[in-house]
Design an enzyme around this catalytic site. Structure first.
Site, PDB file in Angstrom:
ATOM      1  N   ASP A 125       0.850  -1.194   0.000  1.00  0.00           N
ATOM      2  CA  ASP A 125       0.000   0.000   0.000  1.00  0.00           C
ATOM      3  C   ASP A 125       0.887   1.247   0.000  1.00  0.00           C
ATOM      4  OD1 ASP A 125      -2.108  -1.750   0.274  1.00  0.00           O
ATOM      5  OD2 ASP A 125      -2.192  -1.545   2.463  1.00  0.00           O
TER       6      ASP A 125
HETATM    7  N1  URA Z   1      -0.716  -5.976   4.117  1.00  0.00           N
HETATM    8  C1  URA Z   1      -1.304  -4.763   4.033  1.00  0.00           C
HETATM    9  O1  URA Z   1      -2.295  -4.504   4.695  1.00  0.00           O
HETATM   10  N2  URA Z   1      -0.765  -3.862   3.209  1.00  0.00           N
HETATM   11  C2  URA Z   1       0.341  -4.094   2.476  1.00  0.00           C
HETATM   12  O2  URA Z   1       0.789  -3.227   1.748  1.00  0.00           O
HETATM   13  C3  URA Z   1       0.945  -5.359   2.575  1.00  0.00           C
HETATM   14  C4  URA Z   1       0.387  -6.283   3.401  1.00  0.00           C
END
Ligand code: URA
Length: 233
Positions: free
Chosen positions: A101
């Site tokens: 993310d």
């Molecule tokens: N889990 C998440 O919530 N976000 C990420 O970017 C990777 C794993």
């Protein structure tokens, strides 16, 4: 004809690494050891490092993703992980393997090796990913057990068992998951009644984030990292 060190660079070795490999006698051209990085070789010559023919065309880069960039090859509004690489690498058609993310930091592998990318992200392969997670609240032994048993999320998603290693801080732990669903860690923590404050990916399969890389910095994988990754099941 092109220089031998350039040929190694095209296969993902850094200039420095290529020179060192050649000078120390690890490189053969059509079966003969060549120790001069500037030696020109035919396009059709078979170049091998430690006896293994080069996987020409494939390039492997490790990036320490900072917060605030998106894990995509292009985006109309946001800065992407590709924007952190130099122009010549951006032109190679590298893609990020798996997604983090925008607010998440840590290890991102970029490559143009499609089969490897598929292997590392395919749901069938269950590649371990280790995250350092800090939550709003306290992580407990009950949380560890619930994760080890396999959480069932609010939307019905049944998670595979995950390993939580608690640290002294109580709000911070190392979490190993074997799948990579959308917002997986955040959703798992929400299921335990916690919200994620920071999340950093430390490793993916055999590949571990180089602690020497600051957020936003990158480097080529070493020959050993590449081999281990490509050979892993
Ligand atoms: N889990 C998440 O919530 N976000 C990420 O970017 C990777 C794993």
């Amino acid at each position: 004809m092109e220089r031998l060190d350039k040929r190694l660079s095209a296969a993902g070795f850094s200039r420095k690494e290529a020179g060192a490999c050649i000078r120390t006698g690890r490189v053969t051209v059509d079966g003969t050891v060549v120790t001069a990085p500037e030696r020109r070789v035919e396009e059709t010559a078979i170049v091998a490092v430690d006896g293994a023919p080069l996987r020409t065309g494939c390039c492997y880069v490790m990036l320490h993703k900072p917060a605030g960039v998106v894990t995509a090859t292009e985006d109309a509004r946001e800065r992407t992980v590709l924007d952190l690489l130099p122009e010549e690498l951006r032109r190679r058609g590298l893609f990020p393997v798996g997604r983090l993310d925008k607010d998440v930091t840590g290890l991102v592998l970029l490559t143009d090796d499609g089969p490897l990318g598929h292997k590392l992200t395919s749901p069938r392969h269950h590649v371990d990913k280790v995250y350092e997670v800090t939550v709003d609240g306290v992580l407990t032994e009950e949380d560890r057990q619930a994760l080890a048993d396999g959480l069932k999320l609010g939307d019905g998603l049944q998670c595979l068992p995950a390993e939580l290693r608690l640290t002294d801080g109580l709000d911070t732990a190392l979490l190993t998951i074997r799948e990579g669903k959308f917002h997986q860690v955040k959703r798992m923590m929400a299921c335990l009644g916690k919200s994620v404050k920071t999340l950093k990916r430390l490793s993916m399969g055999s590949l571990t984030l180089d602690e020497g890389l600051k957020p936003g910095e990158w480097r080529y994988l070493t020959a050993e990292e590449r081999e281990t990754l490509v050979k892993s099941d």
